[in-house]
Design an enzyme around this catalytic site. Structure first.
Site, PDB file in Angstrom:
ATOM      1  CB  SER A   8      -0.904   0.012   1.230  1.00  0.00           C
ATOM      2  OG  SER A   8      -1.538   1.268   1.343  1.00  0.00           O
ATOM      3  CG  HIS A  33      -3.632  -1.662  -2.378  1.00  0.00           C
ATOM      4  ND1 HIS A  33      -4.590  -2.528  -2.873  1.00  0.00           N
ATOM      5  CD2 HIS A  33      -4.251  -0.920  -1.425  1.00  0.00           C
ATOM      6  CE1 HIS A  33      -5.734  -2.327  -2.228  1.00  0.00           C
ATOM      7  NE2 HIS A  33      -5.560  -1.342  -1.353  1.00  0.00           N
ATOM      8  CG  ASP A  35      -5.060   2.006   0.626  1.00  0.00           C
ATOM      9  OD1 ASP A  35      -5.941   1.141   0.522  1.00  0.00           O
ATOM     10  OD2 ASP A  35      -3.917   1.761   1.056  1.00  0.00           O
ATOM     11  CG  MET A  37      -8.721   6.528   1.819  1.00  0.00           C
ATOM     12  SD  MET A  37      -7.958   6.486   3.450  1.00  0.00           S
ATOM     13  CE  MET A  37      -7.277   4.828   3.447  1.00  0.00           C
ATOM     14  CG  HIS A  66      -9.331  -0.325  -1.661  1.00  0.00           C
ATOM     15  ND1 HIS A  66      -8.879  -0.593  -0.391  1.00  0.00           N
ATOM     16  CD2 HIS A  66     -10.696  -0.439  -1.615  1.00  0.00           C
ATOM     17  CE1 HIS A  66      -9.904  -0.859   0.392  1.00  0.00           C
ATOM     18  NE2 HIS A  66     -11.018  -0.761  -0.322  1.00  0.00           N
ATOM     19  CG  MET A  68     -11.472   2.467   0.833  1.00  0.00           C
ATOM     20  SD  MET A  68     -10.152   2.319   2.049  1.00  0.00           S
ATOM     21  CE  MET A  68      -8.725   2.566   0.985  1.00  0.00           C
ATOM     22  CG  MET A 137     -11.815  -3.457   3.639  1.00  0.00           C
ATOM     23  SD  MET A 137     -10.170  -2.943   3.086  1.00  0.00           S
ATOM     24  CE  MET A 137      -9.590  -1.989   4.506  1.00  0.00           C
ATOM     25  N   GLY A 145      -1.866   1.379   9.567  1.00  0.00           N
ATOM     26  CA  GLY A 145      -1.304   1.058  10.867  1.00  0.00           C
ATOM     27  C   GLY A 145      -2.276   0.515  11.891  1.00  0.00           C
ATOM     28  CG  ASP A 175      -6.172  -3.226   2.522  1.00  0.00           C
ATOM     29  OD1 ASP A 175      -5.251  -3.011   3.353  1.00  0.00           O
ATOM     30  OD2 ASP A 175      -6.643  -2.344   1.792  1.00  0.00           O
ATOM     31  N   GLY A 177      -3.767  -4.432   8.527  1.00  0.00           N
ATOM     32  CA  GLY A 177      -3.013  -5.023   9.618  1.00  0.00           C
ATOM     33  C   GLY A 177      -2.166  -6.212   9.233  1.00  0.00           C
TER      34      GLY A 177
END
Length: 221
Positions: A8, A33, A35, A37, A66, A68, A137, A145, A175, A177
């Site tokens: 990511s 990847h 993310d 947002m 991805h 979101m 997820m 994190g 995806d 942790g």
């Protein structure tokens, strides 16, 4: 399926994202990847399509977005035009999911569907024939994190059984942790594609060792 690692880029040094993409390719990553947002569907803002486009020339790796975002239908084409090979949209944001996934495929990208931790597997049952990736997820989306939610693993296993009943390849991506201590659980449950951010970019000896260690941690699963 062989295990793939999709770092990511959200966890990278944002002042040098192009160089970070180069580093990931040299380090043995399989994909980058992104993310994406919007500050509405999730409480954070990240990368617009211009950022992705600027980084595209730095790497030959597959770029996956991805989304979101509250309304992916309004923006997915911009990310395809910016150089993303695959687009993943959330079942929770799409009232006409079949139509949205078909539109992504018609635009020339690989369609995928994502589920939040609380969303049941049955929510994607009617669109599996349309997708190349299911993204599960294992944290609530919005920030990097976070701690892995192990209670999602039975859902991963359920989706793996659903995928096995479909007559085309579908990657099962996890995806949230992901690190040495949690990767085994995700892969044992059925995942073949792992997204990891902090574990790769904050590794004390660098991304290449982080990626190699992740692969080694699950090699017997």
């Amino acid at each position: 399926m062989a295990l793939e690692i999709a770092p990511s880029i959200m966890a990278a040094d944002t002042a040098k994202l192009g160089e970070e993409c180069e580093t990931l390719e040299a380090a043995g990553a399989d994909r980058v990847h992104w993310d994406i947002m919007d500050g509405t569907f999730v409480p954070n803002l990240t990368f617009g399509p211009d950022v992705v486009k600027a980084c595209r020339k730095y790497s030959n790796l597959r770029f996956e977005a991805h989304l979101m975002v509250a309304d992916p239908d309004k923006c997915f084409l911009s990310y395809i035009e910016a150089g993303c090979d695959s687009i993943m949209i959330h079942v929770e944001t799409c009232p006409h999911l079949h139509k949205s996934l078909t539109a992504i495929a018609d635009a020339g990208a690989s369609p995928g569907v994502a589920l939040n931790p609380h969303t049941p597997a049955v929510a994607i049952a009617e669109v599996l024939s349309l997708v190349d990736t299911v993204l599960v997820m294992t944290v609530n989306p919005g920030f990097g994190g976070q701690n892995y939610i192990a209670s999602v693993e039975p859902k991963i296993a359920q989706i793996k059984r659903m995928i096995d009943a479909v007559d085309h390849r579908i990657d099962l991506e996890v995806d949230g942790g992901i690190k040495l201590e949690t990767a085994v659980g995700a892969v044992t449950a059925g995942a073949n594609l792992l997204v990891a951010g902090t574990a790769i970019f904050k590794h004390p000896t660098g991304p290449a060792n982080a990626i190699a260690s992740l692969r080694e941690s699950v090699q017997h699963e």
